[in-house]
Scaffold this motif. Structure first.
Motif, PDB file in Angstrom:
ATOM      1  N   MET A   1       0.834  -1.179   0.000  1.00  0.00           N
ATOM      2  CA  MET A   1       0.000   0.000   0.000  1.00  0.00           C
ATOM      3  C   MET A   1       0.886   1.253   0.000  1.00  0.00           C
ATOM      4  O   MET A   1       1.862   1.347   0.736  1.00  0.00           O
ATOM      5  CB  MET A   1      -0.915   0.004   1.232  1.00  0.00           C
ATOM      6  N   VAL A   2       0.520   2.186  -0.837  1.00  0.00           N
ATOM      7  CA  VAL A   2       1.227   3.455  -0.920  1.00  0.00           C
ATOM      8  C   VAL A   2       0.855   4.300   0.294  1.00  0.00           C
ATOM      9  O   VAL A   2      -0.291   4.314   0.723  1.00  0.00           O
ATOM     10  CB  VAL A   2       0.859   4.188  -2.229  1.00  0.00           C
ATOM     11  N   LYS A   3       1.823   5.022   0.842  1.00  0.00           N
ATOM     12  CA  LYS A   3       1.579   5.856   2.026  1.00  0.00           C
ATOM     13  C   LYS A   3       1.670   7.335   1.670  1.00  0.00           C
ATOM     14  O   LYS A   3       2.401   7.716   0.757  1.00  0.00           O
ATOM     15  CB  LYS A   3       2.585   5.520   3.120  1.00  0.00           C
ATOM     16  N   VAL A  23      -7.772   7.598  -1.319  1.00  0.00           N
ATOM     17  CA  VAL A  23      -9.189   7.309  -1.146  1.00  0.00           C
ATOM     18  C   VAL A  23      -9.445   5.858  -1.528  1.00  0.00           C
ATOM     19  O   VAL A  23      -8.777   5.309  -2.401  1.00  0.00           O
ATOM     20  CB  VAL A  23     -10.063   8.272  -1.993  1.00  0.00           C
ATOM     21  N   GLU A  24     -10.384   5.231  -0.824  1.00  0.00           N
ATOM     22  CA  GLU A  24     -10.778   3.858  -1.119  1.00  0.00           C
ATOM     23  C   GLU A  24     -12.293   3.823  -1.227  1.00  0.00           C
ATOM     24  O   GLU A  24     -12.999   4.269  -0.329  1.00  0.00           O
ATOM     25  CB  GLU A  24     -10.298   2.921  -0.015  1.00  0.00           C
ATOM     26  N   TYR A  25     -12.799   3.309  -2.346  1.00  0.00           N
ATOM     27  CA  TYR A  25     -14.231   3.288  -2.613  1.00  0.00           C
ATOM     28  C   TYR A  25     -14.860   1.959  -2.199  1.00  0.00           C
ATOM     29  O   TYR A  25     -14.168   0.957  -2.029  1.00  0.00           O
ATOM     30  CB  TYR A  25     -14.475   3.543  -4.103  1.00  0.00           C
ATOM     31  N   LEU A  26     -16.165   1.961  -2.060  1.00  0.00           N
ATOM     32  CA  LEU A  26     -16.894   0.742  -1.701  1.00  0.00           C
ATOM     33  C   LEU A  26     -16.683  -0.372  -2.720  1.00  0.00           C
ATOM     34  O   LEU A  26     -16.788  -1.545  -2.387  1.00  0.00           O
ATOM     35  CB  LEU A  26     -18.396   1.038  -1.592  1.00  0.00           C
ATOM     36  N   GLY A  28     -13.972  -1.197  -3.960  1.00  0.00           N
ATOM     37  CA  GLY A  28     -12.653  -1.782  -3.759  1.00  0.00           C
ATOM     38  C   GLY A  28     -11.549  -1.045  -4.484  1.00  0.00           C
ATOM     39  O   GLY A  28     -10.378  -1.345  -4.304  1.00  0.00           O
ATOM     40  N   CYS A  29     -11.910  -0.073  -5.320  1.00  0.00           N
ATOM     41  CA  CYS A  29     -10.918   0.717  -6.044  1.00  0.00           C
ATOM     42  C   CYS A  29     -10.224   1.679  -5.078  1.00  0.00           C
ATOM     43  O   CYS A  29     -10.878   2.370  -4.304  1.00  0.00           O
ATOM     44  CB  CYS A  29     -11.600   1.499  -7.161  1.00  0.00           C
ATOM     45  N   ALA A  30      -8.908   1.726  -5.121  1.00  0.00           N
ATOM     46  CA  ALA A  30      -8.132   2.664  -4.299  1.00  0.00           C
ATOM     47  C   ALA A  30      -7.377   3.587  -5.236  1.00  0.00           C
ATOM     48  O   ALA A  30      -6.797   3.145  -6.233  1.00  0.00           O
ATOM     49  CB  ALA A  30      -7.173   1.921  -3.393  1.00  0.00           C
ATOM     50  N   GLN A  31      -7.384   4.879  -4.922  1.00  0.00           N
ATOM     51  CA  GLN A  31      -6.668   5.860  -5.720  1.00  0.00           C
ATOM     52  C   GLN A  31      -5.814   6.732  -4.817  1.00  0.00           C
ATOM     53  O   GLN A  31      -6.116   6.905  -3.639  1.00  0.00           O
ATOM     54  CB  GLN A  31      -7.638   6.749  -6.501  1.00  0.00           C
ATOM     55  N   VAL A  32      -4.741   7.269  -5.406  1.00  0.00           N
ATOM     56  CA  VAL A  32      -3.878   8.197  -4.680  1.00  0.00           C
ATOM     57  C   VAL A  32      -3.820   9.512  -5.446  1.00  0.00           C
ATOM     58  O   VAL A  32      -3.879   9.535  -6.675  1.00  0.00           O
ATOM     59  CB  VAL A  32      -2.451   7.627  -4.481  1.00  0.00           C
ATOM     60  N   LEU A  33      -3.726  10.618  -4.704  1.00  0.00           N
ATOM     61  CA  LEU A  33      -3.587  11.940  -5.299  1.00  0.00           C
ATOM     62  C   LEU A  33      -2.103  12.260  -5.349  1.00  0.00           C
ATOM     63  O   LEU A  33      -1.424  12.290  -4.318  1.00  0.00           O
ATOM     64  CB  LEU A  33      -4.330  12.977  -4.461  1.00  0.00           C
ATOM     65  N   SER A  42      10.278  27.884 -14.623  1.00  0.00           N
ATOM     66  CA  SER A  42       9.255  28.919 -14.764  1.00  0.00           C
ATOM     67  C   SER A  42       8.464  29.180 -13.486  1.00  0.00           C
ATOM     68  O   SER A  42       7.767  30.182 -13.387  1.00  0.00           O
ATOM     69  CB  SER A  42       8.285  28.516 -15.870  1.00  0.00           C
ATOM     70  N   GLY A  43       8.540  28.253 -12.530  1.00  0.00           N
ATOM     71  CA  GLY A  43       7.750  28.394 -11.310  1.00  0.00           C
ATOM     72  C   GLY A  43       6.288  28.028 -11.506  1.00  0.00           C
ATOM     73  O   GLY A  43       5.453  28.271 -10.640  1.00  0.00           O
ATOM     74  N   ASP A  44       5.965  27.440 -12.664  1.00  0.00           N
ATOM     75  CA  ASP A  44       4.576  27.054 -12.950  1.00  0.00           C
ATOM     76  C   ASP A  44       4.133  25.888 -12.081  1.00  0.00           C
ATOM     77  O   ASP A  44       4.874  24.940 -11.851  1.00  0.00           O
ATOM     78  CB  ASP A  44       4.412  26.669 -14.424  1.00  0.00           C
ATOM     79  N   TRP A  45       2.899  25.970 -11.613  1.00  0.00           N
ATOM     80  CA  TRP A  45       2.285  24.946 -10.778  1.00  0.00           C
ATOM     81  C   TRP A  45       1.654  23.899 -11.683  1.00  0.00           C
ATOM     82  O   TRP A  45       0.954  24.227 -12.638  1.00  0.00           O
ATOM     83  CB  TRP A  45       1.214  25.610  -9.918  1.00  0.00           C
ATOM     84  N   ILE A  46       1.891  22.632 -11.385  1.00  0.00           N
ATOM     85  CA  ILE A  46       1.278  21.538 -12.137  1.00  0.00           C
ATOM     86  C   ILE A  46       0.193  20.931 -11.258  1.00  0.00           C
ATOM     87  O   ILE A  46       0.427  20.638 -10.088  1.00  0.00           O
ATOM     88  CB  ILE A  46       2.326  20.458 -12.497  1.00  0.00           C
ATOM     89  N   GLU A  47      -1.006  20.756 -11.819  1.00  0.00           N
ATOM     90  CA  GLU A  47      -2.120  20.218 -11.036  1.00  0.00           C
ATOM     91  C   GLU A  47      -1.861  18.772 -10.637  1.00  0.00           C
ATOM     92  O   GLU A  47      -1.269  18.000 -11.381  1.00  0.00           O
ATOM     93  CB  GLU A  47      -3.416  20.293 -11.845  1.00  0.00           C
ATOM     94  N   SER A  48      -2.341  18.416  -9.452  1.00  0.00           N
ATOM     95  CA  SER A  48      -2.227  17.040  -8.981  1.00  0.00           C
ATOM     96  C   SER A  48      -3.229  16.178  -9.741  1.00  0.00           C
ATOM     97  O   SER A  48      -4.179  16.682 -10.331  1.00  0.00           O
ATOM     98  CB  SER A  48      -2.453  16.970  -7.476  1.00  0.00           C
ATOM     99  N   ARG A  49      -3.000  14.866  -9.702  1.00  0.00           N
ATOM    100  CA  ARG A  49      -3.869  13.930 -10.425  1.00  0.00           C
ATOM    101  C   ARG A  49      -4.185  12.725  -9.556  1.00  0.00           C
ATOM    102  O   ARG A  49      -3.344  12.235  -8.814  1.00  0.00           O
ATOM    103  CB  ARG A  49      -3.173  13.449 -11.696  1.00  0.00           C
ATOM    104  N   TRP A  50      -5.431  12.243  -9.677  1.00  0.00           N
ATOM    105  CA  TRP A  50      -5.843  11.012  -9.012  1.00  0.00           C
ATOM    106  C   TRP A  50      -5.460   9.850  -9.920  1.00  0.00           C
ATOM    107  O   TRP A  50      -5.803   9.833 -11.105  1.00  0.00           O
ATOM    108  CB  TRP A  50      -7.347  10.988  -8.772  1.00  0.00           C
ATOM    109  N   LEU A  51      -4.731   8.879  -9.363  1.00  0.00           N
ATOM    110  CA  LEU A  51      -4.299   7.704 -10.118  1.00  0.00           C
ATOM    111  C   LEU A  51      -4.695   6.447  -9.361  1.00  0.00           C
ATOM    112  O   LEU A  51      -4.678   6.422  -8.128  1.00  0.00           O
ATOM    113  CB  LEU A  51      -2.780   7.725 -10.303  1.00  0.00           C
TER     114      LEU A  51
END
Length: 82
Positions: A1-3, A23-26, A28-33, A42-51
């Motif tokens: 499991m990823v921490k 997050v873990e759904y009913l 059984g799918c688990a995702q990490v942000l 450039s100092g540009d911010w990159i958006e986070s992603r759910w995987l």
């Protein structure tokens, strides 16, 4: 499991960053942000992603906490009892 706080990489896209949420759904799918670092040039911010958790590899086992001196975000306070 990823921490939370570990650095991971998506096996499909190569997207790399720190796990800041999980997050873990009913079903059984688990995702990490995953939040990547700011672009240094450039100092540009990159958006986070759910995987989906099974598709990420842990790049660094070290757990890093984001903290500000003198500020406790609440992880040190026990949950309220009802």
């Amino acid at each position: 499991m990823v921490k939370l706080g570990q650095r991971v990489q998506d096996q499909i896209t190569g997207f790399v960053g720190m796990v800041t949420g999980r997050v873990e759904y009913l079903t059984g799918c688990a995702q990490v942000l995953v939040q990547p670092e700011v672009k240094k040039e450039s100092g540009d911010w990159i958006e986070s992603r759910w995987l989906d958790e099974p598709r990420v590899l842990i790049v660094d086992q070290t757990i890093r906490w984001l903290s500000v001196p003198g500020f406790a975000p609440g992880r040190d306070i026990p949950a309220p009892r009802r």
